[in-house]
Enzyme design. Structure first.
Site, PDB file in Angstrom:
ATOM      1  N   ILE A 118     135.188 108.391 126.654  1.00  0.00           N
ATOM      2  CA  ILE A 118     135.671 108.145 127.692  1.00  0.00           C
ATOM      3  C   ILE A 118     135.416 106.550 127.981  1.00  0.00           C
ATOM      4  CG2 ILE A 118     135.633 110.221 128.985  1.00  0.00           C
ATOM      5  CD1 ILE A 118     132.822 109.303 130.142  1.00  0.00           C
ATOM      6  N   ALA A 137     136.310 102.288 128.830  1.00  0.00           N
ATOM      7  CA  ALA A 137     137.274 101.020 128.654  1.00  0.00           C
ATOM      8  C   ALA A 137     137.627 100.914 127.182  1.00  0.00           C
ATOM      9  CB  ALA A 137     136.511  99.801 129.256  1.00  0.00           C
ATOM     10  N   GLU A 171     137.076 116.453 122.644  1.00  0.00           N
ATOM     11  CA  GLU A 171     136.448 117.219 123.572  1.00  0.00           C
ATOM     12  C   GLU A 171     136.772 116.841 125.033  1.00  0.00           C
ATOM     13  OE1 GLU A 171     132.615 115.566 122.050  1.00  0.00           O
ATOM     14  OE2 GLU A 171     132.504 114.063 123.490  1.00  0.00           O
ATOM     15  N   GLY A 223     128.995 115.014 121.883  1.00  0.00           N
ATOM     16  CA  GLY A 223     129.774 115.612 120.654  1.00  0.00           C
ATOM     17  C   GLY A 223     129.927 114.618 119.576  1.00  0.00           C
TER      18      GLY A 223
END
Length: 435
Positions: free
Chosen positions: A214, A216, A236, A334
């Site tokens: 996740i 930028a 994931e 992960g």
């Protein structure tokens, strides 16, 4: 036969919790806010003690970590999000080191009890099924193992397919609450992040199967892929950056080895547009984290390209991604699941991407990791390292070779000091060693 729902209030529902219980909360946008608030009211009333709370990252507040609940609630998370970080660092909360792929196993093998699972689901369909929406991850395992399952039925929860679909008879207590799901907000990439995005995108081939985290940098990577063809997603999590690529037909999953044509994920974290995309979309399979993050499942997709971040990398290629020295910051997550899975994939690429320096100008590439820092990806597992200054492939490189390569993509202001540290570490032959 469809089960009839009898709703109770949140305060009535949390009466199922007893002192000493272990509670699992569904993750990210699906954290059951109304149940959390009711649970905290019981805590304030002095009705509970020694209740342990487990979850992955959750959006919104985590009021059970307030110091006033010391001795009442003890949060032991599988990941350290921003809403619990201060509490963990001060010792009021704690962290369970675990690979994301094995969070579900903690419940299923009995290493961690689950007395009460608090989840959030969409309204039931005509067949008596509800969906876990944005959060399957370890929640499905918690539902299977819990003595009591309390579900918030919320019309804003997307009706996600895959293993997100569960029959109503798995739920013991129902509460209705239609509070909209909290969106995740990401800042636009800056110049450094855009440069990293371009460098990563240059490694991605047509037909690749992508995993990225996740923030930028992943969004900057995805923004560069409009001219690619036949990309797949096995990840994931995904966020808004994927949506436009699906709309353009760039992401179609046509060359995946498993789940061909499907976008596979275990949780979703994004805007309302992202939740709308997930709703009743047969292209998306929301699966148990034991499936999405199994390295051997990951490896079944050719050209798996995994892009993950780091807090610090040393000159031998050790990657710290969970802590700043002795201060825990996030978690193993992960990263190793996908680094290893991508390295096993035919034509796969395992990538660690990060800015060369912090916003304060300190080098994120260092001679050694900070004292107390944890190694999430070992020097034996690292392949590609990317900064805004370029890309290096460390696989098969010796310590001295990789030190020179890593320094070559450090911030120019720090290269001389890093080179000097490498010379001191590896001896007089280091400068004579050609790359």
């Amino acid at each position: 036969m469809r089960k009839e729902i009898r709703f109770v209030t949140a305060d009535e529902a949390v009466q199922a919790v007893k002192s000493g219980d272990h509670i699992h909360l569904s993750s990210v946008a699906s954290a059951p806010k109304v149940l959390i608030e009711a649970l905290c009211r019981r805590g304030e009333a002095g009705e509970l003690k020694n209740v342990r709370i487990h979850h992955l990252h959750t959006e919104g507040q985590a009021p059970y970590t307030d110091p006033k609940f010391d001795g009442i609630f003890f949060h032991q998370g599988f990941f350290i999000g921003s809403n619990v970080r201060k509490s963990v660092q001060s010792g009021y909360s704690d962290y369970i080191p675990v690979l994301l792929s094995e969070t579900q196993k903690l419940y299923r093998c009995g290493a961690l009890p689950c007395d009460v699972a608090m989840i959030q689901v969409c309204p039931p369909d005509k067949h008596g099924f509800v969906s876990l929406g944005t959060s399957v991850d370890a929640t499905l395992a918690a539902i299977e193992c819990a003595k009591t399952v309390i579900a918030v039925v919320n019309r804003h929860v997307p009706r996600a397919w895959g293993q997100a679909m569960i029959p109503m008879d798995r739920i013991d207590i129902f509460v209705e609450d239609n509070t909209p799901l909290l969106p995740a907000e990401f800042h636009a990439p800056d110049a450094v992040e855009e440069a990293i995005g371009r460098n990563c995108a240059g490694l991605i081939e047509d037909g690749a199967c992508l995993q990225m985290g996740i923030g930028a940098i992943p969004n900057a990577v995805l923004a560069q892929l409009g001219g690619h063809r036949n990309l797949g997603i096995h990840t994931e999590m995904f966020a808004d950056g994927v949506l436009s690529l699906v709309e353009k037909g760039v992401v179609n999953g046509s060359e995946k080895g498993i789940d061909k044509g499907k976008l596979v994920s275990t949780f979703v974290m994004g805007s309302q547009a992202c939740y709308d995309f997930l709703d009743d979309n047969p292209m998306v399979s929301m699966m148990d984290v034991g499936y999405t993050n199994d390295p051997f499942n990951i490896a079944m997709n050719p050209k798996t390209t995994a892009i993950n971040s780091a807090l610090q990398v040393d000159l031998t290629g050790q990657v710290c991604a969970d802590s700043l020295g002795t201060r825990f910051y996030s978690g193993a997550g992960g990263q190793m699941d996908f680094i290893y899975g991508a390295s096993l994939s035919r034509g796969g690429k395992a990538i660690i991407a990060m800015p060369s320096s912090t916003r304060k100008g300190e080098s994120k590439i260092s001679p050694t990791l900070l004292s107390g820092a944890g190694v999430v990806t070992s020097r034996a597992h690292i392949h590609y390292l990317v900064t805004e200054y370029g890309v290096v492939d460390l696989y098969g490189k010796s310590l001295q070779e990789r030190a020179k390569l890593i320094i070559s993509i450090a911030h120019p202001d720090h290269r001389e000091a890093l080179d000097r540290a490498a010379f001191e570490r590896f001896g007089p032959h280091y400068h004579h060693f050609g790359i």
